[in-house]
Design a protein around this motif. Structure first.
Motif, PDB file in Angstrom:
ATOM      1  N   ASP A 144       0.840  -1.196   0.000  1.00 11.24           N
ATOM      2  CA  ASP A 144       0.000   0.000   0.000  1.00 11.24           C
ATOM      3  C   ASP A 144       0.873   1.243   0.000  1.00 11.24           C
ATOM      4  OD1 ASP A 144       0.249   1.162   2.820  1.00 11.24           O
ATOM      5  OD2 ASP A 144      -0.324  -0.900   3.293  1.00 11.24           O
ATOM      6  N   SER A 145       0.284   2.374  -0.294  1.00  9.88           N
ATOM      7  CA  SER A 145       1.031   3.606  -0.554  1.00  9.88           C
ATOM      8  C   SER A 145       1.869   4.090   0.627  1.00  9.88           C
ATOM      9  CB  SER A 145       0.071   4.716  -0.983  1.00  9.88           C
ATOM     10  OG  SER A 145      -0.977   4.879  -0.041  1.00  9.88           O
ATOM     11  N   THR A 146       1.534   3.677   1.851  1.00  7.01           N
ATOM     12  CA  THR A 146       2.304   4.123   3.015  1.00  7.01           C
ATOM     13  C   THR A 146       3.687   3.483   3.079  1.00  7.01           C
ATOM     14  OG1 THR A 146       1.451   2.371   4.476  1.00  7.01           O
ATOM     15  CG2 THR A 146       0.181   4.424   4.343  1.00  7.01           C
ATOM     16  N   LYS A 147       3.912   2.421   2.292  1.00  8.70           N
ATOM     17  CA  LYS A 147       5.194   1.704   2.342  1.00  8.70           C
ATOM     18  C   LYS A 147       6.275   2.346   1.475  1.00  8.70           C
ATOM     19  CE  LYS A 147       3.430  -1.722   4.798  1.00  8.70           C
ATOM     20  NZ  LYS A 147       1.986  -1.537   4.671  1.00  8.70           N
ATOM     21  N   PHE A 148       5.894   3.262   0.578  1.00 11.71           N
ATOM     22  CA  PHE A 148       6.848   3.827  -0.364  1.00 11.71           C
ATOM     23  C   PHE A 148       7.733   4.887   0.300  1.00 11.71           C
ATOM     24  CE2 PHE A 148       3.928   1.711  -3.055  1.00 11.71           C
ATOM     25  CZ  PHE A 148       4.651   1.369  -4.188  1.00 11.71           C
ATOM     26  N   GLY A 149       9.005   4.850  -0.070  1.00  8.61           N
ATOM     27  CA  GLY A 149       9.970   5.764   0.527  1.00  8.61           C
ATOM     28  C   GLY A 149      10.444   5.331   1.891  1.00  8.61           C
ATOM     29  N   VAL A 150      10.069   4.118   2.308  1.00 11.50           N
ATOM     30  CA  VAL A 150      10.407   3.612   3.641  1.00 11.50           C
ATOM     31  C   VAL A 150      11.501   2.549   3.542  1.00 11.50           C
ATOM     32  CG1 VAL A 150       9.515   2.344   5.649  1.00 11.50           C
ATOM     33  CG2 VAL A 150       8.092   4.081   4.523  1.00 11.50           C
ATOM     34  N   ARG A 151      12.461   2.605   4.454  1.00  6.05           N
ATOM     35  CA  ARG A 151      13.495   1.570   4.584  1.00  6.05           C
ATOM     36  C   ARG A 151      13.430   1.040   6.008  1.00  6.05           C
ATOM     37  NH1 ARG A 151      19.024   3.921   1.861  1.00  6.05           N
ATOM     38  NH2 ARG A 151      19.610   1.720   1.948  1.00  6.05           N
ATOM     39  N   MET A 160       3.972  -0.521 -12.687  1.00  6.82           N
ATOM     40  CA  MET A 160       3.137  -0.144 -11.554  1.00  6.82           C
ATOM     41  C   MET A 160       1.673  -0.358 -11.925  1.00  6.82           C
ATOM     42  SD  MET A 160       5.221   1.156  -9.145  1.00  6.82           S
ATOM     43  CE  MET A 160       4.275   2.324  -8.166  1.00  6.82           C
ATOM     44  N   LYS A 161       0.936  -1.046 -11.054  1.00  4.73           N
ATOM     45  CA  LYS A 161      -0.501  -1.205 -11.265  1.00  4.73           C
ATOM     46  C   LYS A 161      -1.216  -0.627 -10.043  1.00  4.73           C
ATOM     47  CE  LYS A 161      -0.194  -5.350 -14.163  1.00  4.73           C
ATOM     48  NZ  LYS A 161      -0.716  -4.745 -15.380  1.00  4.73           N
ATOM     49  N   ILE A 162      -2.179   0.245 -10.301  1.00  2.00           N
ATOM     50  CA  ILE A 162      -2.874   0.950  -9.228  1.00  2.00           C
ATOM     51  C   ILE A 162      -4.271   0.364  -9.043  1.00  2.00           C
ATOM     52  CG2 ILE A 162      -3.525   3.196  -8.312  1.00  2.00           C
ATOM     53  CD1 ILE A 162      -0.530   2.910  -9.017  1.00  2.00           C
ATOM     54  N   SER A 163      -4.556  -0.115  -7.830  1.00  2.00           N
ATOM     55  CA  SER A 163      -5.879  -0.659  -7.545  1.00  2.00           C
ATOM     56  C   SER A 163      -6.860   0.477  -7.288  1.00  2.00           C
ATOM     57  CB  SER A 163      -5.820  -1.572  -6.321  1.00  2.00           C
ATOM     58  OG  SER A 163      -5.454  -0.834  -5.162  1.00  2.00           O
ATOM     59  N   LYS A 164      -8.119   0.229  -7.570  1.00  2.00           N
ATOM     60  CA  LYS A 164      -9.162   1.250  -7.381  1.00  2.00           C
ATOM     61  C   LYS A 164     -10.069   0.877  -6.218  1.00  2.00           C
ATOM     62  CE  LYS A 164      -7.700   3.467 -10.992  1.00  2.00           C
ATOM     63  NZ  LYS A 164      -6.992   4.754 -10.855  1.00  2.00           N
ATOM     64  N   ASP A 212      -2.038   1.140  -4.091  1.00  2.00           N
ATOM     65  CA  ASP A 212      -3.367   1.769  -4.112  1.00  2.00           C
ATOM     66  C   ASP A 212      -3.286   3.173  -4.696  1.00  2.00           C
ATOM     67  OD1 ASP A 212      -3.190   3.824  -1.752  1.00  2.00           O
ATOM     68  OD2 ASP A 212      -2.390   1.957  -0.930  1.00  2.00           O
ATOM     69  N   GLU A 213      -4.451   3.764  -4.913  1.00  2.00           N
ATOM     70  CA  GLU A 213      -4.525   5.045  -5.612  1.00  2.00           C
ATOM     71  C   GLU A 213      -4.064   6.237  -4.775  1.00  2.00           C
ATOM     72  OE1 GLU A 213      -8.548   5.481  -6.831  1.00  2.00           O
ATOM     73  OE2 GLU A 213      -9.380   5.160  -4.825  1.00  2.00           O
ATOM     74  N   LYS A 214      -3.711   5.991  -3.514  1.00  2.00           N
ATOM     75  CA  LYS A 214      -3.211   7.080  -2.679  1.00  2.00           C
ATOM     76  C   LYS A 214      -1.723   7.337  -2.873  1.00  2.00           C
ATOM     77  CE  LYS A 214      -6.632   6.335   0.998  1.00  2.00           C
ATOM     78  NZ  LYS A 214      -6.817   5.961   2.423  1.00  2.00           N
ATOM     79  N   ILE A 215      -1.066   6.545  -3.709  1.00  2.00           N
ATOM     80  CA  ILE A 215       0.361   6.719  -3.930  1.00  2.00           C
ATOM     81  C   ILE A 215       0.629   8.103  -4.524  1.00  2.00           C
ATOM     82  CG2 ILE A 215       0.278   5.640  -6.224  1.00  2.00           C
ATOM     83  CD1 ILE A 215       3.123   4.604  -5.671  1.00  2.00           C
TER      84      ILE A 215
END
Length: 253
Positions: free
Chosen positions: A207-214, A249-253, A231-234
């Protein structure tokens, strides 16, 4: 608000949310993004948090396994939507491997009863798939982690070495363009790495909260990923960065 108070509250927010972006902190504390970046730099030096691409992540109990019940209610709608998109990538007679994430459990619930072979280290995924007569389920076995109801360790890793699959579906705690995929638990990271090694292609579900995280334990470089479902919140910029690296990248709705 005094600087010291803002710093204390930033740490509290990061520990509560586990990860947060600079833009969000800027709006929350009504200061510039540059001020927040300086705050995060200072707090990282004091070992109170860890900076990530575009934000910060908590270092509190990094290696602790989050219970399944807690994971089931965290970003549940986004995970379910991602799982539905993931199931669309499965074809009859595929051989796949699923990790022990909540998203793969949602996949198991959504999966049609078609001829498939599924390898998993998740007890909950195995139980869900056992309800479907045409799906052959193989459990890795291994050391049981009671909170996540999953098998890990050398036995689980060796059992995976016996197989080859078309697709690996995995989730993780962090998706970082430079740091790659990462997990908070080393045992899980090692097993997910092995899942990727036995698969022709790897589909990452995050989900979008995981991006940019290490996070604590590295799984693999981002170049080893075939496709990312989110998800679409990215953030549009995050999506652009990954697509420029050739990641589908595939974005779920």
């Amino acid at each position: 608000m005094l600087v010291a108070e803002r710093h204390r509250k930033i740490v509290d927010v990061v520990n509560e949310r586990l990860s947060i972006r600079v833009t969000e902190l800027s709006k929350l504390f009504h200061v510039t993004e540059e001020t927040i970046r300086r705050d995060l730099e200072k707090l990282e030096k004091e070992n109170l948090l860890r900076r990530s691409h575009g934000g910060a992540v908590s270092i509190q109990d990094e290696q602790a396994e989050v219970s399944y019940m807690e994971r089931e209610i965290t970003n549940a709608a986004e995970k379910r939507a991602i799982a539905i998109e993931a199931v669309k990538l499965i074809k009859p007679n595929d051989q796949i491997v699923l990790d022990a994430s909540t998203t793969t459990w949602y996949m198991a619930k959504e999966m049609p009863d078609i001829p498939l072979t599924v390898i998993t280290n998740s007890i909950k995924v195995a139980i869900e798939l056992s309800k479907k007569e045409q799906i052959k389920v193989i459990s890795t076995g291994g050391m049981l982690l009671s909170k996540s109801l999953s098998y890990v360790g050398p036995l689980a890793e060796r059992s995976l070495n016996m197989y080859h699959v078309n697709k690996a579906f995995i989730s993780c705690k962090g998706v970082h363009i430079e740091g790659g995929l990462s997990d908070s638990n080393e045992w899980q990271a090692l097993l997910k790495r092995q899942m990727m090694l036995i698969a022709d292609e790897t589909i990452v579900m995050a989900d979008s909260t995981k991006f940019g995280v290490r996070t604590f334990a590295h799984i693999a470089d981002i170049q080893q990923v075939s496709c990312v479902l989110t998800d679409e919140k990215i953030y549009a910029n995050d999506q652009k960065i990954f697509e420029e690296k050739g990641i589908v990248m595939k974005i779920s709705k």
